[in-house]
Design an enzyme around this catalytic site. Structure first.
Site, PDB file in Angstrom:
ATOM      1  N   GLU A 162      -4.373  31.113  32.573  1.00  0.00           N
ATOM      2  CA  GLU A 162      -5.314  30.051  32.990  1.00  0.00           C
ATOM      3  C   GLU A 162      -4.530  28.851  33.562  1.00  0.00           C
ATOM      4  O   GLU A 162      -4.715  27.702  33.176  1.00  0.00           O
ATOM      5  CB  GLU A 162      -6.223  29.607  31.839  1.00  0.00           C
TER       6      GLU A 162
ATOM      7  N   HIS B 286     -19.289  21.254  16.612  1.00  0.00           N
ATOM      8  CA  HIS B 286     -17.830  21.413  16.489  1.00  0.00           C
ATOM      9  C   HIS B 286     -17.351  20.645  15.251  1.00  0.00           C
ATOM     10  O   HIS B 286     -17.799  19.522  15.017  1.00  0.00           O
ATOM     11  CB  HIS B 286     -17.179  20.861  17.758  1.00  0.00           C
TER      12      HIS B 286
ATOM     13  N   ARG C 134     -12.605  14.853  23.586  1.00  0.00           N
ATOM     14  CA  ARG C 134     -12.097  13.589  23.037  1.00  0.00           C
ATOM     15  C   ARG C 134     -12.491  12.391  23.895  1.00  0.00           C
ATOM     16  O   ARG C 134     -12.773  11.316  23.383  1.00  0.00           O
ATOM     17  CB  ARG C 134     -10.563  13.650  22.923  1.00  0.00           C
TER      18      ARG C 134
ATOM     19  N   HIS D 266     -17.575  18.466  22.426  1.00  0.00           N
ATOM     20  CA  HIS D 266     -16.433  18.145  21.557  1.00  0.00           C
ATOM     21  C   HIS D 266     -15.314  17.364  22.255  1.00  0.00           C
ATOM     22  O   HIS D 266     -14.280  17.072  21.652  1.00  0.00           O
ATOM     23  CB  HIS D 266     -15.836  19.429  20.980  1.00  0.00           C
TER      24      HIS D 266
ATOM     25  N   ASP E  97      -4.728  24.680  27.719  1.00  0.00           N
ATOM     26  CA  ASP E  97      -4.256  23.303  27.861  1.00  0.00           C
ATOM     27  C   ASP E  97      -4.323  22.500  26.565  1.00  0.00           C
ATOM     28  O   ASP E  97      -4.456  21.283  26.580  1.00  0.00           O
ATOM     29  CB  ASP E  97      -5.092  22.607  28.945  1.00  0.00           C
TER      30      ASP E  97
ATOM     31  N   GLU F 150      -6.067  17.187  27.909  1.00  0.00           N
ATOM     32  CA  GLU F 150      -5.839  18.538  28.457  1.00  0.00           C
ATOM     33  C   GLU F 150      -5.225  18.529  29.852  1.00  0.00           C
ATOM     34  O   GLU F 150      -4.394  19.371  30.179  1.00  0.00           O
ATOM     35  CB  GLU F 150      -7.151  19.334  28.460  1.00  0.00           C
TER      36      GLU F 150
HETATM   37  C1  UD1 Z   1      -8.937  21.222  20.455  1.00  0.00           C
HETATM   38  C2  UD1 Z   1      -8.166  21.032  21.771  1.00  0.00           C
HETATM   39  C3  UD1 Z   1      -9.120  21.051  22.957  1.00  0.00           C
HETATM   40  C4  UD1 Z   1      -9.972  22.294  22.929  1.00  0.00           C
HETATM   41  C5  UD1 Z   1     -10.669  22.423  21.584  1.00  0.00           C
HETATM   42  C6  UD1 Z   1     -11.426  23.720  21.492  1.00  0.00           C
HETATM   43  C7  UD1 Z   1      -6.162  19.605  21.771  1.00  0.00           C
HETATM   44  C8  UD1 Z   1      -5.640  18.230  21.820  1.00  0.00           C
HETATM   45  N1  UD1 Z   1      -7.500  19.722  21.739  1.00  0.00           N
HETATM   46  O1  UD1 Z   1      -9.789  20.098  20.270  1.00  0.00           O
HETATM   47  O2  UD1 Z   1      -8.372  21.021  24.155  1.00  0.00           O
HETATM   48  O3  UD1 Z   1     -10.931  22.201  23.959  1.00  0.00           O
HETATM   49  O4  UD1 Z   1      -9.690  22.416  20.537  1.00  0.00           O
HETATM   50  O5  UD1 Z   1     -12.365  23.695  20.457  1.00  0.00           O
HETATM   51  O6  UD1 Z   1      -5.391  20.536  21.754  1.00  0.00           O
HETATM   52  N2  UD1 Z   1     -11.391  21.392  12.647  1.00  0.00           N
HETATM   53  C9  UD1 Z   1     -11.736  22.101  11.521  1.00  0.00           C
HETATM   54  N3  UD1 Z   1     -11.690  23.465  11.563  1.00  0.00           N
HETATM   55  C10 UD1 Z   1     -11.308  24.162  12.671  1.00  0.00           C
HETATM   56  C11 UD1 Z   1     -10.990  23.422  13.808  1.00  0.00           C
HETATM   57  C12 UD1 Z   1     -11.015  22.040  13.798  1.00  0.00           C
HETATM   58  O7  UD1 Z   1     -12.071  21.526  10.503  1.00  0.00           O
HETATM   59  O8  UD1 Z   1     -11.272  25.397  12.634  1.00  0.00           O
HETATM   60  C13 UD1 Z   1     -11.415  19.906  12.591  1.00  0.00           C
HETATM   61  C14 UD1 Z   1     -10.195  19.363  11.807  1.00  0.00           C
HETATM   62  O9  UD1 Z   1     -10.576  18.215  11.096  1.00  0.00           O
HETATM   63  C15 UD1 Z   1      -9.217  18.997  12.907  1.00  0.00           C
HETATM   64  C16 UD1 Z   1     -10.179  18.479  13.962  1.00  0.00           C
HETATM   65  O10 UD1 Z   1     -11.312  19.359  13.899  1.00  0.00           O
HETATM   66  O11 UD1 Z   1      -8.256  18.035  12.520  1.00  0.00           O
HETATM   67  C17 UD1 Z   1      -9.629  18.398  15.357  1.00  0.00           C
HETATM   68  O12 UD1 Z   1      -8.991  19.612  15.756  1.00  0.00           O
HETATM   69  P1  UD1 Z   1      -8.022  19.583  17.065  1.00  0.00           P
HETATM   70  O13 UD1 Z   1      -7.559  20.965  17.334  1.00  0.00           O
HETATM   71  O14 UD1 Z   1      -7.011  18.533  16.935  1.00  0.00           O
HETATM   72  O15 UD1 Z   1      -8.985  19.073  18.200  1.00  0.00           O
HETATM   73  P2  UD1 Z   1     -10.299  19.683  18.817  1.00  0.00           P
HETATM   74  O16 UD1 Z   1     -11.246  18.568  19.028  1.00  0.00           O
HETATM   75  O17 UD1 Z   1     -10.725  20.860  18.031  1.00  0.00           O
HETATM   76  N1  UDP Z   2     -18.089  29.256  21.167  1.00  0.00           N
HETATM   77  C1  UDP Z   2     -18.312  29.972  20.000  1.00  0.00           C
HETATM   78  N2  UDP Z   2     -19.144  29.419  19.048  1.00  0.00           N
HETATM   79  C2  UDP Z   2     -19.731  28.217  19.210  1.00  0.00           C
HETATM   80  C3  UDP Z   2     -19.477  27.485  20.396  1.00  0.00           C
HETATM   81  C4  UDP Z   2     -18.643  28.025  21.355  1.00  0.00           C
HETATM   82  O1  UDP Z   2     -17.796  31.076  19.822  1.00  0.00           O
HETATM   83  O2  UDP Z   2     -20.472  27.785  18.308  1.00  0.00           O
HETATM   84  C5  UDP Z   2     -17.186  29.844  22.181  1.00  0.00           C
HETATM   85  C6  UDP Z   2     -17.688  29.827  23.612  1.00  0.00           C
HETATM   86  O3  UDP Z   2     -18.417  31.006  23.915  1.00  0.00           O
HETATM   87  C7  UDP Z   2     -16.405  29.727  24.429  1.00  0.00           C
HETATM   88  C8  UDP Z   2     -15.451  28.985  23.513  1.00  0.00           C
HETATM   89  O4  UDP Z   2     -16.029  29.027  22.207  1.00  0.00           O
HETATM   90  O5  UDP Z   2     -15.831  30.990  24.703  1.00  0.00           O
HETATM   91  C9  UDP Z   2     -15.284  27.577  23.971  1.00  0.00           C
HETATM   92  O6  UDP Z   2     -14.603  26.839  23.022  1.00  0.00           O
HETATM   93  P1  UDP Z   2     -14.632  25.256  22.981  1.00  0.00           P
HETATM   94  O7  UDP Z   2     -15.857  24.757  23.650  1.00  0.00           O
HETATM   95  O8  UDP Z   2     -14.386  24.873  21.554  1.00  0.00           O
HETATM   96  O9  UDP Z   2     -13.326  24.857  23.787  1.00  0.00           O
HETATM   97  P2  UDP Z   2     -13.027  24.663  25.348  1.00  0.00           P
HETATM   98  O10 UDP Z   2     -13.429  25.907  26.053  1.00  0.00           O
HETATM   99  O11 UDP Z   2     -13.777  23.453  25.793  1.00  0.00           O
HETATM  100  O12 UDP Z   2     -11.557  24.420  25.367  1.00  0.00           O
END
Ligand code: UD1
Ligand code: UDP
Length: 364
Positions: free
Chosen positions: A119, A238, A207, A205, A97, A133
């Protein structure tokens, strides 16, 4: 002729959940499988792809620091469409999502490419929770041809929205496939923990929790650490900048709260296994922890994964200081209450979801 299947992935959880599906599809003699990484996440995505030895065929490398939803959505759509024009897949597949998933489904729709949603059918029933999401997955369901629902509940939600029953396949969630494959590797944690203390593992993490709710979570962690000298809190933070700064400011100084970078997936599983209790707002962790018999206190007010709550092994406490502290202390101090929640159940899968998805798309 072998159907061309394009698997689109953007973030860490999509890579974890799609990895078993990609590997199963690739093992099928009839499939021509290509992987598109939007790289909505960068380091988090790469670590998981390396673990499963998956090299994207196309990498859009789209992540920007502190990206906002509108700019991310806009940045994704044209490059994904260009990939579809070049690749001309027969089927597009994505999981979950995130913005990557919704935009992939929309881009596939514009090109009349049938879309498979892994999913499918998770719902809180409130379009803004979790944000964004619930909206992403609801709209993705409108666009999908195949709906791979992890549970009966998810399938029922789709039927209630008018999705024809013959388009819904109950497969389990491939997160359990990934968990079983990776747990077997027994990968090291690489974090020094005090063997005399019980471990409380934390991730956060979402939003909708940014700002005041996340501050309450941080303060609850401090209260817990202050009042329970026999625990140690490990919090892999995160990298979202809305999380990192606040976590560091509120928690880094505490001697028994350990902040670290996100853990590699294998190490995180080891941390879950080593933990006494898990506090999280994560979707994936809610699914994995019950399989490892670890109680979860959910730092959210709603969940789209009601099965583990109904089984009594995940409890909703919300991002609310007093509830987090009282429920965590109840589990840390009352052995019977703890045992009640530390039962191994696996409502989200049996490790064979990827094989079922492959069967539906390609035949057994
Ligand atoms: C995103 C997804 C969320 C999911 C989560 C899993 C959307 C809107 N959000 O949220 O549904 O649960 O991923 O973790 O699709 N960043 C890094 N390195 C990385 C990843 C992220 O630096 O490898 C930082 C960057 O500054 C980036 C910010 O995190 O701009 C936000 O990343 P984004 O994918 O927009 O949102 P998440 O909070 O990670
Ligand atoms: N996870 C990981 N390292 C971490 C924290 C989480 O590999 O430090 C894994 C966790 O086991 C799960 C997935 O990341 O499988 C969940 O990702 P996240 O919480 O970022 O996203 P969400 O599931 O909420 O979309």
């Amino acid at each position: 002729m072998s159907p061309r299947i394009l698997c689109s992935i953007g973030t860490r959880p999509e890579a974890i959940k799609m990895a078993p599906v990609i590997l199963a599809l690739r093992a099928h003699p009839e499939a021509d499988v290509r992987v598109l990484a939007t790289a909505q996440h960068r380091e988090l995505l790469d670590e998981v792809l390396d673990l499963f030895d998956i090299r994207p065929d196309i990498d859009l490398d789209l992540m920007e620091h502190d990206q906002k939803l509108p700019e991310l959505t806009a940045r994704l759509i044209t490059p994904i469409d260009e990939v579809l024009e070049r690749e001309r897949p027969d089927i597009m597949l994505a999981e979950g999502d995130t913005t990557t998933v919704f935009v992939s489904a929309l881009a596939a729709f514009y090109r009349s490419i049938p879309f498979g949603h892994v999913e499918a059918g998770l719902r809180t029933g409130k379009l803004g929770v979790p944000f964004p999401e619930e909206m992403n997955r609801t709209l993705t369901s409108r666009l999908a041809r195949w709906h791979f629902a992890p549970t009966q509940t998810a399938a029922a939600s789709l039927r209630n929205e008018g999705v024809p029953a013959d388009r819904i396949h109950i497969t389990g969630n491939p997160v359990i496939d990934a968990l079983l494959m990776t747990a077997e590797m027994g990968l090291p944690l690489h974090v020094d923990l005090d063997p005399k203390r019980r471990l409380v593992l934390v991730t956060a993490h979402r939003r909708e929790n940014f700002g005041a709710p996340f501050l309450q979570v941080c303060r609850a962690l401090r209260t817990l650490a202050d009042r329970n000298p026999d625990i140690e809190i490990l919090y892999p933070v995160h990298p979202n900048p809305n999380v990192v700064g606040v976590a560091a400011r509120e928690l880094a100084a505490h001697p028994r709260i350990k902040l670290c970078d996100p853990l590699p997936y294998g190490s995180f599983i080891t941390a879950m296994k080593r933990s006494t209790l898990i506090l999280t707002d994560s979707g994936g962790v809610q699914e994995e922890a019950p399989s490892l018999a670890k109680p979860v206190l959910l730092l959210r007010s709603e969940t789209e994964r009601p099965e583990a709550v109904a089984a009594g092994v995940v409890k909703l406490v919300g991002p609310v200081h007093d509830r987090i502290v009282s429920e965590a202390e109840r589990l840390l101090r009352d052995e019977d209450a703890y045992k009640e929640m530390a039962r191994g159940v696996s409502p989200y899968g049996d490790g064979k979801a990827a094989a079922r998805i492959t069967d539906v798309l390609l035949g057994g």
